[in-house]
Design a protein around this motif. Structure first.
Motif, mmCIF file in Angstrom:
data_model
loop_
_atom_site.group_PDB
_atom_site.id
_atom_site.type_symbol
_atom_site.label_atom_id
_atom_site.label_comp_id
_atom_site.label_asym_id
_atom_site.label_seq_id
_atom_site.Cartn_x
_atom_site.Cartn_y
_atom_site.Cartn_z
ATOM 1 N N ARG A 56 -1.372 8.843 -8.845
ATOM 2 C CA ARG A 56 -0.029 8.504 -9.342
ATOM 3 C C ARG A 56 0.822 7.885 -8.234
ATOM 4 N NH1 ARG A 56 -0.422 13.504 -12.378
ATOM 5 N NH2 ARG A 56 0.657 14.594 -10.692
ATOM 6 N N ALA A 57 0.672 8.387 -7.010
ATOM 7 C CA ALA A 57 1.434 7.828 -5.890
ATOM 8 C C ALA A 57 1.077 6.364 -5.662
ATOM 9 C CB ALA A 57 1.181 8.650 -4.627
ATOM 10 N N PHE A 58 -0.217 6.022 -5.745
ATOM 11 C CA PHE A 58 -0.631 4.630 -5.544
ATOM 12 C C PHE A 58 -0.212 3.752 -6.723
ATOM 13 C CE2 PHE A 58 -3.234 6.189 -2.090
ATOM 14 C CZ PHE A 58 -3.240 5.111 -1.211
ATOM 15 N N LYS A 59 -0.278 4.281 -7.928
ATOM 16 C CA LYS A 59 0.175 3.495 -9.081
ATOM 17 C C LYS A 59 1.659 3.181 -8.970
ATOM 18 C CE LYS A 59 -3.276 4.917 -12.507
ATOM 19 N NZ LYS A 59 -3.524 5.659 -13.768
ATOM 20 N N ALA A 60 2.444 4.163 -8.518
ATOM 21 C CA ALA A 60 3.877 3.919 -8.337
ATOM 22 C C ALA A 60 4.113 2.897 -7.227
ATOM 23 C CB ALA A 60 4.581 5.232 -8.006
ATOM 24 N N PHE A 61 3.303 2.953 -6.177
ATOM 25 C CA PHE A 61 3.418 1.987 -5.072
ATOM 26 C C PHE A 61 3.170 0.565 -5.570
ATOM 27 C CE2 PHE A 61 0.794 -0.445 -2.008
ATOM 28 C CZ PHE A 61 1.780 -0.737 -1.068
ATOM 29 N N PHE A 62 2.108 0.364 -6.329
ATOM 30 C CA PHE A 62 1.795 -0.980 -6.827
ATOM 31 C C PHE A 62 2.810 -1.436 -7.879
ATOM 32 C CE2 PHE A 62 -2.576 0.236 -5.368
ATOM 33 C CZ PHE A 62 -2.677 -0.743 -4.384
ATOM 34 N N ARG A 63 3.336 -0.494 -8.650
ATOM 35 C CA ARG A 63 4.361 -0.867 -9.624
ATOM 36 C C ARG A 63 5.614 -1.382 -8.919
ATOM 37 N NH1 ARG A 63 5.076 3.731 -11.722
ATOM 38 N NH2 ARG A 63 7.014 4.258 -10.682
ATOM 39 N N ARG A 64 6.038 -0.676 -7.870
ATOM 40 C CA ARG A 64 7.216 -1.129 -7.118
ATOM 41 C C ARG A 64 6.943 -2.455 -6.417
ATOM 42 N NH1 ARG A 64 7.274 4.468 -5.856
ATOM 43 N NH2 ARG A 64 6.215 4.062 -3.871
ATOM 44 N N LEU A 65 5.722 -2.610 -5.904
ATOM 45 C CA LEU A 65 5.360 -3.856 -5.234
ATOM 46 C C LEU A 65 5.407 -5.029 -6.204
ATOM 47 C CD1 LEU A 65 4.385 -4.647 -2.351
ATOM 48 C CD2 LEU A 65 2.055 -4.549 -3.247
ATOM 49 N N LYS A 66 4.895 -4.815 -7.401
ATOM 50 C CA LYS A 66 4.885 -5.875 -8.416
ATOM 51 C C LYS A 66 6.293 -6.192 -8.900
ATOM 52 C CE LYS A 66 2.751 -7.069 -12.855
ATOM 53 N NZ LYS A 66 1.851 -6.596 -13.938
ATOM 54 N N GLY A 67 7.159 -5.164 -8.933
ATOM 55 C CA GLY A 67 8.531 -5.380 -9.405
ATOM 56 C C GLY A 67 9.469 -5.917 -8.355
ATOM 57 N N GLY A 68 8.955 -6.180 -7.139
ATOM 58 C CA GLY A 68 9.807 -6.730 -6.088
ATOM 59 C C GLY A 68 10.691 -5.697 -5.424
ATOM 60 N N GLN A 69 10.422 -4.406 -5.648
ATOM 61 C CA GLN A 69 11.213 -3.358 -5.027
ATOM 62 C C GLN A 69 10.620 -2.999 -3.664
ATOM 63 O OE1 GLN A 69 11.053 -0.168 -7.830
ATOM 64 N NE2 GLN A 69 12.099 -1.289 -9.441
ATOM 65 N N LYS A 70 11.335 -2.157 -2.930
ATOM 66 C CA LYS A 70 10.801 -1.661 -1.666
ATOM 67 C C LYS A 70 9.633 -0.744 -1.989
ATOM 68 C CE LYS A 70 12.199 0.567 2.635
ATOM 69 N NZ LYS A 70 13.305 1.227 3.383
ATOM 70 N N PRO A 71 8.386 -1.103 -1.605
ATOM 71 C CA PRO A 71 7.220 -0.395 -2.144
ATOM 72 C C PRO A 71 7.059 1.029 -1.657
ATOM 73 C CG PRO A 71 6.533 -2.055 -0.557
ATOM 74 C CD PRO A 71 8.002 -2.250 -0.756
ATOM 75 N N GLY A 72 7.153 1.264 -0.344
ATOM 76 C CA GLY A 72 6.974 2.617 0.162
ATOM 77 C C GLY A 72 5.543 3.120 0.011
ATOM 78 N N TYR A 73 4.687 2.784 0.974
ATOM 79 C CA TYR A 73 3.274 3.172 0.909
ATOM 80 C C TYR A 73 3.156 4.695 0.907
ATOM 81 C CZ TYR A 73 -1.738 2.950 1.854
ATOM 82 O OH TYR A 73 -3.099 3.065 1.771
ATOM 83 N N PRO A 74 2.255 5.273 0.084
ATOM 84 C CA PRO A 74 2.092 6.739 0.030
ATOM 85 C C PRO A 74 1.854 7.335 1.415
ATOM 86 C CG PRO A 74 0.864 5.707 -1.748
ATOM 87 C CD PRO A 74 1.379 4.584 -0.886
ATOM 88 N N ARG A 75 2.489 8.465 1.670
ATOM 89 C CA ARG A 75 2.437 9.076 2.993
ATOM 90 C C ARG A 75 1.528 10.307 3.002
ATOM 91 N NH1 ARG A 75 8.790 9.352 4.912
ATOM 92 N NH2 ARG A 75 9.268 7.128 4.733
ATOM 93 N N PHE A 76 1.018 10.590 4.189
ATOM 94 C CA PHE A 76 0.334 11.858 4.381
ATOM 95 C C PHE A 76 1.363 12.976 4.358
ATOM 96 C CE2 PHE A 76 -2.593 8.789 6.336
ATOM 97 C CZ PHE A 76 -3.781 9.179 5.750
ATOM 98 N N LYS A 77 0.960 14.130 3.842
ATOM 99 C CA LYS A 77 1.875 15.241 3.667
ATOM 100 C C LYS A 77 1.767 16.232 4.817
ATOM 101 C CE LYS A 77 3.314 13.913 -0.423
ATOM 102 N NZ LYS A 77 4.703 13.485 -0.658
ATOM 103 N N ALA A 78 2.891 16.473 5.491
ATOM 104 C CA ALA A 78 2.952 17.538 6.484
ATOM 105 C C ALA A 78 3.119 18.875 5.765
ATOM 106 C CB ALA A 78 4.114 17.296 7.443
#
Length: 418
Positions: A87-109
């Protein structure tokens, strides 16, 4: 029969041994999340190949054979953690396609991963839930005492009506959030006495909102009430050495204050929304994109963004929608563009800036608060969108006499504690 999806959060009281086991499981889920994320990143970086959810899910049995300490966690819970990465990657690609600030999924501390989920009824079961007390049985862990109440009898629901269970840690406390599907009849709220009652809501920051009849919904500034304590706790955190026990203690104190603010805000919004939907049969609100409103501006509008976050307008409108569904109140979202500038009587445009708090129409002589004028416009747009006609109360608002209206409403101010 219509059904609605709702959540119920219950406080867990694990023993010291159970709490240690939950901490261990949470850490394993975090490591699995980071492992799945690293696998996708490395496959694309080294081989220009995308890894799908199905590939990662199918590799779980081999991983459990290699790492048997994952076996007690359950297959479905592990699959859900992998699904979170998907889901995190799908949201990343959706934002990328929509021209928004994508925000690549992060590792969790460790302090950024606080929950894991059983996506179906396998692996957990509720028992003896009565009088606010009960037991949550988790596979390979045992029975955990819990406290809390729910609007429906969870034990009376069919197991198929329960969709998932999320175990969450908040500081040193543990919670279980049960998601279930229940008939609207079981969630019924008090309905409006007059089936023809209708109103519009203009949300704002000075007050939480103004209804079409002039009723003002008081806004409580929960963050400002504890601002001094938050500043003191934040300074205490900044003075402590990173990684020290004293810093962890100071961080827990700061999070405790923020949790208290969030709980009070949620309680107030919940009660205010319930009072509104129980008093009307038709409610029209603005279709606001609150996140977009807060997205830009930086330091220039930092105070305004903080005020919008404290008011939680998006959450308030979402609460109105869900409670309206339960109360049988027709709920409509409308485009808010121009509702403040348009005269609610003659329909002509009356330009005004943000400092002008009174709507004074030079064409028809209507004078009233700008927020009430906007709320009336929202009501009429909602009625048009729903294909309905105004009730007798509102029929003469635009067609009535051209007499000047009072600029101050005599309607009471609405407070959930009133």
């Amino acid at each position: 029969m219509s059904k609605a999806t709702r959540n119920c959060t219950l406080r867990l009281y694990p023993t010291a041994k159970q709490a240690g086991q939950l901490e261990s499981w949470l850490e394993l889920h975090r490591l699995l999340y980071n492992q799945a994320l690293a696998e996708r990143r490395d496959a694309w970086r080294d081989e220009k190949r995308s890894v799908s959810y199905n590939e990662q899910q199918n590799s779980l049995p081999a991983m459990k054979a290699e790492k048997p300490w994952y076996l007690p966690l359950g297959s479905h819970a592990l699959q859900e953690t992998v699904r979170r990465v998907d889901r995190a990657f799908k949201a990343f690609f959706r934002r990328l396609k929509g021209g928004q600030k994508p925000g690549y999924p992060r590792f969790k501390a460790k302090d950024r991963f606080d929950s894991f989920t059983y996506p179906c009824v396998a692996g957990w079961k509720l028992a003896e839930l009565g009088g606010g007390r009960g037991v949550l049985a988790l596979s390979n862990l045992g029975h955990i005492k819990l406290k809390g109440t729910c609007r429906v009898d969870l034990l009376g629901l069919d197991r198929k009506q329960m969709t998932c269970c999320t175990i969450r840690r908040n500081r040193d406390k543990w919670y279980a959030t049960i998601t279930y599907n229940a008939p609207l009849s079981a969630l019924a709220r008090p309905v409006a006495e007059d089936p023809e009652s209708m109103t519009g809501l203009d949300a704002g920051l000075h007050s939480l909102g103004v209804l079409a009849d002039g009723t003002e919904i008081l806004r409580k500034r929960h963050l400002d009430e504890d601002a001094a304590r938050i500043r003191a706790a934040s300074r205490s955190v900044s003075r402590k050495k990173k990684g020290s026990a004293n810093r962890r203690k100071a961080v827990r104190e700061l999070s405790r204050i923020h949790e208290r603010v969030a709980n009070r805000r949620k309680d107030y919004l919940d009660k205010a929304a319930a009072r509104i939907v129980s008093a009307t049969a038709f409610l029209a609100v603005e279709d606001l994109a609150v996140k977009n409103m807060m997205a830009k501006g930086g330091k220039r509008k930092r105070g305004l963004n903080r005020s919008m976050a404290d008011a939680a307008l998006g959450r308030f409108l979402a609460m109105l929608g869900s409670k309206a569904e339960e109360a049988g109140c027709e709920f409509v979202r409308v485009n808010p563009k121009g509702t403040t500038q348009e005269c609610s009587r003659c329909g002509r445009t009356v330009p005004k800036d943000l400092s002008a708090r009174i709507h004074d129409c030079p064409h028809c002589g209507l004078v009233m608060g700008r927020d009430q004028n906007a709320a009336i416009n929202i009501l009429f747009r909602g009625l048009a969108l729903a294909g309905r006609e105004p009730s007798e109360v509102w029929r003469g608002v635009r067609l009535g006499p051209q007499a000047e209206q009072p600029c101050r409403s005599t309607k009471p101010r609405l407070c959930c504690n009133a």
